[in-house]
Structure formats: C-alpha cells, structure tokens
Design a protein around this motif. Structure first.
Motif, PDB file in Angstrom:
ATOM      1  N   THR A   1      43.407 -63.692   4.312  1.00  0.00           N
ATOM      2  CA  THR A   1      43.827 -62.497   3.556  1.00  0.00           C
ATOM      3  C   THR A   1      44.904 -62.854   2.536  1.00  0.00           C
ATOM      4  OG1 THR A   1      43.213 -61.085   5.392  1.00  0.00           O
ATOM      5  CG2 THR A   1      44.720 -60.139   3.774  1.00  0.00           C
ATOM      6  N   SER A   2      45.808 -63.729   2.925  1.00  0.00           N
ATOM      7  CA  SER A   2      46.856 -64.143   1.996  1.00  0.00           C
ATOM      8  C   SER A   2      46.223 -64.795   0.759  1.00  0.00           C
ATOM      9  CB  SER A   2      47.809 -65.091   2.727  1.00  0.00           C
ATOM     10  OG  SER A   2      48.506 -65.864   1.830  1.00  0.00           O
ATOM     11  N   ASN A   3      45.234 -65.622   0.995  1.00  0.00           N
ATOM     12  CA  ASN A   3      44.523 -66.285  -0.093  1.00  0.00           C
ATOM     13  C   ASN A   3      43.771 -65.274  -0.962  1.00  0.00           C
ATOM     14  OD1 ASN A   3      43.764 -68.654  -1.403  1.00  0.00           O
ATOM     15  ND2 ASN A   3      41.758 -68.629  -0.388  1.00  0.00           N
ATOM     16  N   PHE A   4      43.087 -64.341  -0.309  1.00  0.00           N
ATOM     17  CA  PHE A   4      42.357 -63.290  -1.019  1.00  0.00           C
ATOM     18  C   PHE A   4      43.306 -62.486  -1.924  1.00  0.00           C
ATOM     19  CE2 PHE A   4      41.442 -58.681  -0.806  1.00  0.00           C
ATOM     20  CZ  PHE A   4      40.274 -58.639  -1.545  1.00  0.00           C
ATOM     21  N   LEU A   5      44.509 -62.223  -1.404  1.00  0.00           N
ATOM     22  CA  LEU A   5      45.457 -61.370  -2.136  1.00  0.00           C
ATOM     23  C   LEU A   5      46.057 -62.047  -3.365  1.00  0.00           C
ATOM     24  CD1 LEU A   5      47.284 -59.717   0.879  1.00  0.00           C
ATOM     25  CD2 LEU A   5      45.832 -58.541  -0.795  1.00  0.00           C
ATOM     26  N   GLN A   6      45.945 -63.379  -3.444  1.00  0.00           N
ATOM     27  CA  GLN A   6      46.515 -64.066  -4.607  1.00  0.00           C
ATOM     28  C   GLN A   6      45.879 -63.579  -5.910  1.00  0.00           C
ATOM     29  OE1 GLN A   6      49.328 -65.836  -4.471  1.00  0.00           O
ATOM     30  NE2 GLN A   6      49.190 -65.229  -2.326  1.00  0.00           N
ATOM     31  N   TRP A   7      44.600 -63.217  -5.842  1.00  0.00           N
ATOM     32  CA  TRP A   7      43.927 -62.668  -7.034  1.00  0.00           C
ATOM     33  C   TRP A   7      44.668 -61.426  -7.525  1.00  0.00           C
ATOM     34  CZ3 TRP A   7      41.713 -58.095  -8.557  1.00  0.00           C
ATOM     35  CH2 TRP A   7      40.924 -58.138  -9.721  1.00  0.00           C
TER      36      TRP A   7
END
Ligand code: OFO
Length: 174
Positions: A117-123
């Motif tokens: 989720t942290s990675n997804f939120l970078q967008w």
C-alpha cells in the motif's frame, strides 16, 4: 499480504475524499459555465474527471488486495463562489487538504508495515505535488492579471491555455 482493517477503512475514507473532489470540481465547472468562463469550465471538467479516476484507482486497489471497497456517500458540494479568484483559491486549499490525507495514509501504511500500500500510494504523493504546483501557478497568474475591467477575459484565456498544456504534457497524461 491482506489489507488490515485500519488500512482498509482509511483507504475507504480516501475514496470519499476523491469522490467529493470530483463533485466539487463538477459543481465549479457548472458555475464557470453560468459565468461564461468556458476555459475555466473546461479546466474544472477535466479536474473532475481526474478525481473520479483517482477514486477508481483506490477502489480497484482495495478490492485487488482482498479488501472491500465501498461506494461513498458524498456530501453536497457548494454551488456558488464569490469570484473566480476565490474559486481557484478554494481548489488550492482542497488540494492541500488531500495532500495531508495522502501523507496520513502513507503514515498508516508504514505503521502497519504494509509496503504494497505504501508503494501504491507513492503515485498519489507525486500526483499531489503536481496538482499543488499547477494550482499555485494558476493563482500566481490570476494575481498578475489583477482585477481590472477585462481581468475575467484574461483569466479565462490563461486557464484555457493551462488546461490545453495539462492535456498534452506529461502531467496531463495521467
Ligand atoms: Fe485526487 O485529489 Fe486532486 O489530485
């Protein structure tokens, strides 16, 4: 890794915020149309569509990671603004609010050790930086134009040009 309940409900809250932004900007597009600010209306329609896309991206992610995405109850957006200058100020402030919410989501993802989720939120982190920069540049232009007799004409022309660039440029291809 399955989504924690805390993360799932925080992402569902963000779905509500993005949906509200979509309707807020749609309402602003309608107000601009009433005032024959067609360039500003085009800009707000495009922003509204983008916010719907932001909402759907979150919605699909929640279901992809085995959570339950919920369709949002959206509160009524305002229908009137005292001026086009004030309208863009409101957009900027709303985007600042969204940025805070995204940062808070990243904090939760890190606390939950949810790297997906942290990675997804970078967008969204990147998106918010671009959106705030775009709104700031519009507000700067509006200030430069001032509020002389033909200012609305020039503001509308300027926002139309910014909208065309946003559609073509890398920030527009989101
Ligand atoms: Fe999705 O909140 Fe603006 O960009």
């Amino acid at each position: 890794m399955a989504l924690s309940k805390k993360m799932e409900s925080a992402l569902n809250e963000q779905i509500i915020l993005e949906a509200y932004a979509s309707f807020l900007y749609l309402s602003m597009a309608s107000w601009c149309e009433q005032k024959t600010l067609d360039g500003c209306a085009e800009f707000m329609h495009r922003q509204s569509d983008e916010e719907r896309m932001h909402m759907l991206k979150l919605f699909n992610y929640v279901n992809e990671v085995d959570g339950h995405a919920l369709t949002p109850a959206v509160k009524q957006a305002p229908h009137e603004w005292p001026s086009v200058q004030n309208l863009f100020q409101q957009v900027f402030e709303h985007e600042q609010k969204v940025t805070k919410a995204i940062n808070n989501l990243v904090d939760i993802a890190l606390q939950e050790k949810d790297h997906s989720t942290s990675n997804f939120l970078q967008w969204y982190v990147d998106e918010q930086r671009e959106e705030e920069a775009l709104m700031r540049s519009i507000l700067d232009r509006i200030k430069l134009i001032g509020d002389g007799p033909q200012s609305l004409y020039y503001i509308d022309k300027e926002v139309r040009a910014i909208n065309t660039r946003a559609q073509q440029g890398p920030a527009g291809g989101k």
